[in-house]
Design a protein around this motif. Structure first.
Motif, short mmCIF file in Angstrom:
data_model
loop_
_atom_site.label_atom_id
_atom_site.label_comp_id
_atom_site.label_asym_id
_atom_site.label_seq_id
_atom_site.Cartn_x
_atom_site.Cartn_y
_atom_site.Cartn_z
N PRO A 4 0.82 -1.21 0.00
CA PRO A 4 0.00 0.00 0.00
C PRO A 4 0.86 1.27 0.00
CG PRO A 4 -0.06 -0.99 2.17
CD PRO A 4 0.73 -1.91 1.28
N ARG A 5 0.26 2.34 -0.47
CA ARG A 5 1.00 3.58 -0.69
C ARG A 5 1.38 4.31 0.60
NH1 ARG A 5 1.57 5.09 -5.63
NH2 ARG A 5 1.68 7.32 -5.23
N ASN A 6 0.87 3.90 1.75
CA ASN A 6 1.27 4.58 2.99
C ASN A 6 2.65 4.14 3.48
OD1 ASN A 6 0.27 2.05 3.72
ND2 ASN A 6 -0.47 2.77 5.70
N LEU A 7 3.24 3.11 2.87
CA LEU A 7 4.62 2.75 3.18
C LEU A 7 5.54 3.78 2.54
CD1 LEU A 7 4.50 -1.11 2.65
CD2 LEU A 7 4.50 0.13 4.81
N GLY A 48 27.31 -1.22 -9.35
CA GLY A 48 27.44 -2.11 -8.20
C GLY A 48 26.18 -2.10 -7.35
N ASP A 49 26.34 -2.40 -6.06
CA ASP A 49 25.21 -2.50 -5.15
C ASP A 49 24.64 -1.14 -4.79
OD1 ASP A 49 25.35 -5.23 -5.12
OD2 ASP A 49 26.40 -5.37 -3.21
N ASN A 50 23.32 -1.05 -4.82
CA ASN A 50 22.58 0.15 -4.44
C ASN A 50 21.59 -0.24 -3.36
OD1 ASN A 50 23.06 2.46 -6.70
ND2 ASN A 50 23.30 0.41 -7.54
N GLU A 51 21.55 0.50 -2.28
CA GLU A 51 20.70 0.18 -1.14
C GLU A 51 19.52 1.14 -1.07
OE1 GLU A 51 21.37 0.51 3.54
OE2 GLU A 51 22.71 -0.94 2.58
N PHE A 52 18.36 0.59 -0.77
CA PHE A 52 17.16 1.39 -0.52
C PHE A 52 16.28 0.58 0.42
CE2 PHE A 52 16.05 -1.42 -3.91
CZ PHE A 52 14.71 -1.71 -3.71
N GLY A 53 15.19 1.17 0.88
CA GLY A 53 14.34 0.44 1.79
C GLY A 53 12.95 1.00 1.86
N ILE A 54 12.12 0.31 2.65
CA ILE A 54 10.77 0.78 2.91
C ILE A 54 10.58 0.87 4.42
CG2 ILE A 54 9.75 -0.02 0.75
CD1 ILE A 54 8.71 -2.47 2.18
N TYR A 55 9.70 1.76 4.83
CA TYR A 55 9.41 1.98 6.24
C TYR A 55 7.91 1.90 6.46
CZ TYR A 55 8.77 4.46 10.64
OH TYR A 55 8.38 4.79 11.91
N ASN A 56 7.51 1.21 7.51
CA ASN A 56 6.11 1.09 7.89
C ASN A 56 5.85 2.06 9.05
OD1 ASN A 56 3.57 0.43 8.80
ND2 ASN A 56 4.04 -1.72 9.20
N PRO A 57 5.19 3.20 8.81
CA PRO A 57 4.96 4.17 9.87
C PRO A 57 3.76 3.84 10.77
CG PRO A 57 4.09 5.03 7.83
CD PRO A 57 4.73 3.70 7.52
N THR A 58 3.05 2.78 10.46
CA THR A 58 1.84 2.46 11.22
C THR A 58 2.15 1.62 12.45
OG1 THR A 58 1.34 0.37 10.09
CG2 THR A 58 0.58 2.40 9.02
N ASN A 59 1.12 1.37 13.24
CA ASN A 59 1.27 0.55 14.46
C ASN A 59 0.80 -0.88 14.24
OD1 ASN A 59 2.34 2.59 16.09
ND2 ASN A 59 0.30 3.44 16.44
#
Length: 117
Positions: free
Chosen positions: A69-72, A94-105
């Motif tokens: 979902p788009r809230n991530l 080479g290697d590229n780092e990224f991530g996702i964050y869940n701001p919900t509870n």
């Protein structure tokens, strides 16, 4: 002598455990042969990050990431505070780092697509 060896082995085991935890904290994304995109699904715990690594062939390619979902929030060097739903960043060879964050509870099931062109 045996005590010294035991202490050394315990110390080395602790170092390997800590090093291994960081290594396993990232998920490597590999593209199928001949493809320039991939989709990953999973669950992300509440108020947690999930970090990914993707390999680019050369500098200056554009990586596009979209998550549902788009809230991530997607974070990378280009968007260190995160962008909701989709983001793009310039890659380096080479290697590229990224991530996702869940701001919900609550834990959230996600589907994320990354493409590099």
């Amino acid at each position: 002598m045996i005590r010294k060896i035991s202490a050394y082995l315990i110390f080395m085991a602790m170092i390997l455990t800590v090093t291994g935890a960081e290594t396993f904290a990232q998920t490597r994304i590999r593209f199928a042969r001949g493809r320039s995109s991939a989709t990953v699904t999973g669950t992300i715990p509440p108020q947690s990050n999930k970090t990914f690594v993707v390999k680019a062939g050369w500098n200056g390619q554009t990586a596009r990431v979209s998550v549902s979902p788009r809230n991530l929030q997607i974070f990378s060097n280009a968007a260190p505070k995160g962008e909701s739903g989709s983001s793009s960043f310039e890659t380096y060879s080479g290697d590229n780092e990224f991530g996702i964050y869940n701001p919900t509870n609550r834990p959230i099931r996600y589907s994320m697509t990354i493409s590099i062109r």
